[in-house]
Design a protein around this motif. Structure first.
Motif, PDB file in Angstrom:
ATOM      1  N   LEU A  56      31.781 -32.004  13.749  1.00 29.72           N
ATOM      2  CA  LEU A  56      31.763 -32.667  12.448  1.00 29.72           C
ATOM      3  C   LEU A  56      31.956 -34.162  12.652  1.00 29.72           C
ATOM      4  O   LEU A  56      32.828 -34.585  13.414  1.00 29.72           O
ATOM      5  CB  LEU A  56      32.874 -32.115  11.551  1.00 29.72           C
ATOM      6  CG  LEU A  56      32.981 -32.703  10.141  1.00 29.72           C
ATOM      7  CD1 LEU A  56      31.730 -32.391   9.323  1.00 29.72           C
ATOM      8  CD2 LEU A  56      34.233 -32.168   9.434  1.00 29.72           C
ATOM      9  N   VAL A  57      31.150 -34.957  11.948  1.00 28.85           N
ATOM     10  CA  VAL A  57      31.261 -36.420  12.001  1.00 28.85           C
ATOM     11  C   VAL A  57      31.683 -36.915  10.621  1.00 28.85           C
ATOM     12  O   VAL A  57      31.071 -36.560   9.607  1.00 28.85           O
ATOM     13  CB  VAL A  57      29.922 -37.073  12.411  1.00 28.85           C
ATOM     14  CG1 VAL A  57      30.039 -38.600  12.386  1.00 28.85           C
ATOM     15  CG2 VAL A  57      29.497 -36.590  13.792  1.00 28.85           C
ATOM     16  N   LEU A  58      32.729 -37.740  10.578  1.00 34.68           N
ATOM     17  CA  LEU A  58      33.177 -38.388   9.342  1.00 34.68           C
ATOM     18  C   LEU A  58      32.657 -39.813   9.377  1.00 34.68           C
ATOM     19  O   LEU A  58      33.169 -40.657  10.115  1.00 34.68           O
ATOM     20  CB  LEU A  58      34.706 -38.358   9.259  1.00 34.68           C
ATOM     21  CG  LEU A  58      35.364 -36.978   9.422  1.00 34.68           C
ATOM     22  CD1 LEU A  58      36.883 -37.093   9.295  1.00 34.68           C
ATOM     23  CD2 LEU A  58      34.804 -35.989   8.410  1.00 34.68           C
ATOM     24  N   LEU A  59      31.631 -40.072   8.593  1.00 34.11           N
ATOM     25  CA  LEU A  59      30.814 -41.281   8.750  1.00 34.11           C
ATOM     26  C   LEU A  59      30.927 -42.220   7.559  1.00 34.11           C
ATOM     27  O   LEU A  59      30.776 -41.795   6.403  1.00 34.11           O
ATOM     28  CB  LEU A  59      29.353 -40.860   8.932  1.00 34.11           C
ATOM     29  CG  LEU A  59      28.288 -41.938   9.021  1.00 34.11           C
ATOM     30  CD1 LEU A  59      28.499 -42.818  10.248  1.00 34.11           C
ATOM     31  CD2 LEU A  59      26.896 -41.298   9.051  1.00 34.11           C
ATOM     32  N   ILE A 116      37.667 -30.221   5.176  1.00 31.03           N
ATOM     33  CA  ILE A 116      37.503 -29.862   6.588  1.00 31.03           C
ATOM     34  C   ILE A 116      37.835 -28.389   6.796  1.00 31.03           C
ATOM     35  O   ILE A 116      37.133 -27.678   7.530  1.00 31.03           O
ATOM     36  CB  ILE A 116      38.377 -30.755   7.482  1.00 31.03           C
ATOM     37  CG1 ILE A 116      37.862 -32.203   7.447  1.00 31.03           C
ATOM     38  CG2 ILE A 116      38.386 -30.239   8.921  1.00 31.03           C
ATOM     39  CD1 ILE A 116      38.723 -33.183   8.220  1.00 31.03           C
ATOM     40  N   ALA A 117      38.892 -27.912   6.146  1.00 29.20           N
ATOM     41  CA  ALA A 117      39.241 -26.491   6.248  1.00 29.20           C
ATOM     42  C   ALA A 117      38.113 -25.624   5.688  1.00 29.20           C
ATOM     43  O   ALA A 117      37.785 -24.567   6.247  1.00 29.20           O
ATOM     44  CB  ALA A 117      40.550 -26.214   5.508  1.00 29.20           C
ATOM     45  N   ALA A 118      37.492 -26.068   4.592  1.00 27.88           N
ATOM     46  CA  ALA A 118      36.357 -25.336   4.036  1.00 27.88           C
ATOM     47  C   ALA A 118      35.182 -25.346   5.016  1.00 27.88           C
ATOM     48  O   ALA A 118      34.479 -24.346   5.174  1.00 27.88           O
ATOM     49  CB  ALA A 118      35.939 -25.948   2.705  1.00 27.88           C
ATOM     50  N   PHE A 119      34.975 -26.494   5.684  1.00 29.09           N
ATOM     51  CA  PHE A 119      33.898 -26.573   6.669  1.00 29.09           C
ATOM     52  C   PHE A 119      34.124 -25.593   7.809  1.00 29.09           C
ATOM     53  O   PHE A 119      33.169 -24.990   8.327  1.00 29.09           O
ATOM     54  CB  PHE A 119      33.764 -27.994   7.210  1.00 29.09           C
ATOM     55  CG  PHE A 119      32.740 -28.129   8.300  1.00 29.09           C
ATOM     56  CD1 PHE A 119      31.396 -28.251   7.989  1.00 29.09           C
ATOM     57  CD2 PHE A 119      33.114 -28.097   9.631  1.00 29.09           C
ATOM     58  CE1 PHE A 119      30.433 -28.347   8.992  1.00 29.09           C
ATOM     59  CE2 PHE A 119      32.172 -28.193  10.637  1.00 29.09           C
ATOM     60  CZ  PHE A 119      30.827 -28.318  10.320  1.00 29.09           C
ATOM     61  N   GLN A 120      35.380 -25.432   8.229  1.00 25.73           N
ATOM     62  CA  GLN A 120      35.679 -24.463   9.285  1.00 25.73           C
ATOM     63  C   GLN A 120      35.270 -23.051   8.859  1.00 25.73           C
ATOM     64  O   GLN A 120      34.706 -22.295   9.656  1.00 25.73           O
ATOM     65  CB  GLN A 120      37.170 -24.498   9.631  1.00 25.73           C
ATOM     66  CG  GLN A 120      37.617 -25.758  10.352  1.00 25.73           C
ATOM     67  CD  GLN A 120      39.124 -25.812  10.504  1.00 25.73           C
ATOM     68  OE1 GLN A 120      39.863 -25.636   9.543  1.00 25.73           O
ATOM     69  NE2 GLN A 120      39.583 -26.032  11.725  1.00 25.73           N
ATOM     70  N   ALA A 123      31.527 -22.778   8.910  1.00 28.09           N
ATOM     71  CA  ALA A 123      30.999 -22.628  10.270  1.00 28.09           C
ATOM     72  C   ALA A 123      31.159 -21.201  10.789  1.00 28.09           C
ATOM     73  O   ALA A 123      30.381 -20.755  11.640  1.00 28.09           O
ATOM     74  CB  ALA A 123      31.679 -23.615  11.206  1.00 28.09           C
ATOM     75  N   ASN A 124      32.159 -20.492  10.290  1.00 29.05           N
ATOM     76  CA  ASN A 124      32.306 -19.085  10.670  1.00 29.05           C
ATOM     77  C   ASN A 124      31.245 -18.212  10.016  1.00 29.05           C
ATOM     78  O   ASN A 124      30.754 -17.253  10.612  1.00 29.05           O
ATOM     79  CB  ASN A 124      33.698 -18.579  10.281  1.00 29.05           C
ATOM     80  CG  ASN A 124      34.791 -19.127  11.170  1.00 29.05           C
ATOM     81  OD1 ASN A 124      34.550 -19.437  12.333  1.00 29.05           O
ATOM     82  ND2 ASN A 124      35.986 -19.259  10.631  1.00 29.05           N
ATOM     83  N   VAL A 125      30.906 -18.545   8.780  1.00 23.11           N
ATOM     84  CA  VAL A 125      29.906 -17.766   8.047  1.00 23.11           C
ATOM     85  C   VAL A 125      28.492 -18.137   8.487  1.00 23.11           C
ATOM     86  O   VAL A 125      27.616 -17.274   8.615  1.00 23.11           O
ATOM     87  CB  VAL A 125      30.070 -17.985   6.526  1.00 23.11           C
ATOM     88  CG1 VAL A 125      28.960 -17.269   5.745  1.00 23.11           C
ATOM     89  CG2 VAL A 125      31.435 -17.488   6.063  1.00 23.11           C
ATOM     90  N   VAL A 126      28.260 -19.436   8.705  1.00 20.70           N
ATOM     91  CA  VAL A 126      26.938 -19.935   9.123  1.00 20.70           C
ATOM     92  C   VAL A 126      27.127 -20.658  10.458  1.00 20.70           C
ATOM     93  O   VAL A 126      27.180 -21.886  10.520  1.00 20.70           O
ATOM     94  CB  VAL A 126      26.342 -20.882   8.072  1.00 20.70           C
ATOM     95  CG1 VAL A 126      24.913 -21.291   8.454  1.00 20.70           C
ATOM     96  CG2 VAL A 126      26.344 -20.239   6.697  1.00 20.70           C
ATOM     97  N   PRO A 127      27.255 -19.921  11.556  1.00 23.12           N
ATOM     98  CA  PRO A 127      27.553 -20.534  12.852  1.00 23.12           C
ATOM     99  C   PRO A 127      26.336 -21.236  13.451  1.00 23.12           C
ATOM    100  O   PRO A 127      25.190 -20.890  13.154  1.00 23.12           O
ATOM    101  CB  PRO A 127      27.976 -19.335  13.710  1.00 23.12           C
ATOM    102  CG  PRO A 127      27.217 -18.185  13.125  1.00 23.12           C
ATOM    103  CD  PRO A 127      27.160 -18.443  11.647  1.00 23.12           C
ATOM    104  N   ARG A 144      28.511 -21.899  -0.944  1.00 20.96           N
ATOM    105  CA  ARG A 144      29.643 -21.951  -1.878  1.00 20.96           C
ATOM    106  C   ARG A 144      30.883 -22.501  -1.192  1.00 20.96           C
ATOM    107  O   ARG A 144      31.611 -23.321  -1.741  1.00 20.96           O
ATOM    108  CB  ARG A 144      29.945 -20.558  -2.443  1.00 20.96           C
ATOM    109  CG  ARG A 144      28.976 -20.062  -3.489  1.00 20.96           C
ATOM    110  CD  ARG A 144      29.570 -18.897  -4.262  1.00 20.96           C
ATOM    111  NE  ARG A 144      29.976 -17.789  -3.410  1.00 20.96           N
ATOM    112  CZ  ARG A 144      29.193 -16.774  -3.066  1.00 20.96           C
ATOM    113  NH1 ARG A 144      27.943 -16.729  -3.500  1.00 20.96           N
ATOM    114  NH2 ARG A 144      29.649 -15.807  -2.289  1.00 20.96           N
ATOM    115  N   ILE A 145      31.126 -22.037   0.024  1.00 18.30           N
ATOM    116  CA  ILE A 145      32.326 -22.465   0.738  1.00 18.30           C
ATOM    117  C   ILE A 145      32.294 -23.965   1.017  1.00 18.30           C
ATOM    118  O   ILE A 145      33.256 -24.678   0.746  1.00 18.30           O
ATOM    119  CB  ILE A 145      32.465 -21.688   2.066  1.00 18.30           C
ATOM    120  CG1 ILE A 145      32.804 -20.224   1.791  1.00 18.30           C
ATOM    121  CG2 ILE A 145      33.537 -22.321   2.953  1.00 18.30           C
ATOM    122  CD1 ILE A 145      32.731 -19.346   3.021  1.00 18.30           C
TER     123      ILE A 145
END
Length: 225
Positions: A56-59, A116-120, A123-127, A144-145
C-alpha cells in the motif's frame, strides 16, 4: 527484530517531512503493518516501490518533481491519496486513476488507521494472487470492505472513539441526541455526529426523527436491539 513475512508493507510519499512522519506513525499503529522509510519525491517513490514492492502506498497529490496524480497513473501499486486538495476535479482524477481511498488533510489518526485495517481485510478477500479466482460475491464484498469498512453488521475493528460512541448509545436507558453522546464521550458534537452517522449507516445503531416545538426534526439514537 524482523517483520512477519505476511505484514502489510506501507510506503508514505509526502514532501513535507513532518507530515510524512506523522502519517507513517499513524500507519504503524495498525497491527500487521510494517512502514518503510517515508520518501518525499516521485523519483524516490519509484525507486522505493521497485525495490520494496509495498502492499500500500500513501501518496500526496503535490510533490516537488512530479504531480502525485501522474505518479498514481504510472505505478503498479494499491494507493490511498492523502491530499489537502478538496476540489472535485482532483478527487475524480485520483479515483479514475485508481486510488482506492481519498483522505483530505488534515485528518484524525483513526480516519487513516480504520481505512488501512479495512484494506487489510480487502486484501484477504481479493488477494494479489494470480492463481486465485473470485466469484461475484467475493468481488462485491471486497469493494464494500475497501470503501465502507465492511458489509452492514460486519465485525470490523473500531477506533477507540467510535467504540466509545457505540457504548454510550448501547448503555443508555433512553434515546440520545448527538449532544448527549458528545457530553458522555467527551468529544465535540461534530465528532459525535460523524460517528453516529456512520454507526447508523452500517446498522450498528438505530436512528429516529423527533419533531419538537420548532417543527424541525432532531435525530435521536437508540441501540440496534
Amino acid at each position: 527484530m524482523s517483520a512477519a513475512s505476511d505484514d502489510l508493507v506501507v510506503l508514505v510519499v509526502d514532501d513535507d517531512f513532518r507530515v510524512a512522519r506523522l502519517h507513517a506513525e499513524y500507519a504503524a499503529r495498525v497491527p500487521g503493518v510494517r512502514v518503510l522509510e517515508p520518501v518525499g519525491t516521485a523519483a524516490a517513490a519509484r525507486r522505493a516501490i521497485a525495490q520494496h514492492r509495498p502492499g500500500l502506498v500513501l501518496l500526496d497529490a503535490y510533490l516537488p518533481d512530479e504531480s502525485g496524480l501522474d505518479l498514481l497513473r504510472d505505478i503498479d501499486a494499491d494507493v490511498f491519496l492523502l491530499s489537502a486538495a478538496s476540489d472535485a476535479d482532483t478527487v475524480r482524477t485520483a479515483l479514475r486513476r485508481g486510488a482506492l481511498c481519498y483522505l483530505i488533510k488534515p485528518f484524525a489518526a483513526d480516519a487513516l488507521t480504520d481505512r488501512i485495517a479495512a484494506f487489510q481485510r480487502f486484501a484477504n478477500v481479493v488477494p494479489a494472487d494470480p492463481a486465485r479466482t473470485l466469484d461475484q460475491e467475493a468481488i462485491e464484498r471486497g469493494l464494500r470492505i475497501v470503501h465502507s469498512g465492511d458489509s452492514p453488521g460486519g465485525s470490523r475493528s473500531r477506533s477507540a472513539t467510535e467504540q466509545a460512541v457505540l457504548d454510550a448509545v448501547e448503555r443508555a436507558d433512553a434515546e440520545l441526541s448527538a449532544v448527549d453522546v458528545a457530553e458522555r464521550v467527551g468529544v465535540s458534537r461534530a465528532t459525535a455526529q460523524r460517528y453516529l452517522s456512520g454507526l447508523a449507516a452500517d446498522g450498528s445503531i438505530r436512528v429516529q426523527l423527533n419533531y419538537g416545538s420548532t417543527g424541525r426534526p432532531e435525530h435521536r439514537y437508540l441501540p440496534r436491539g
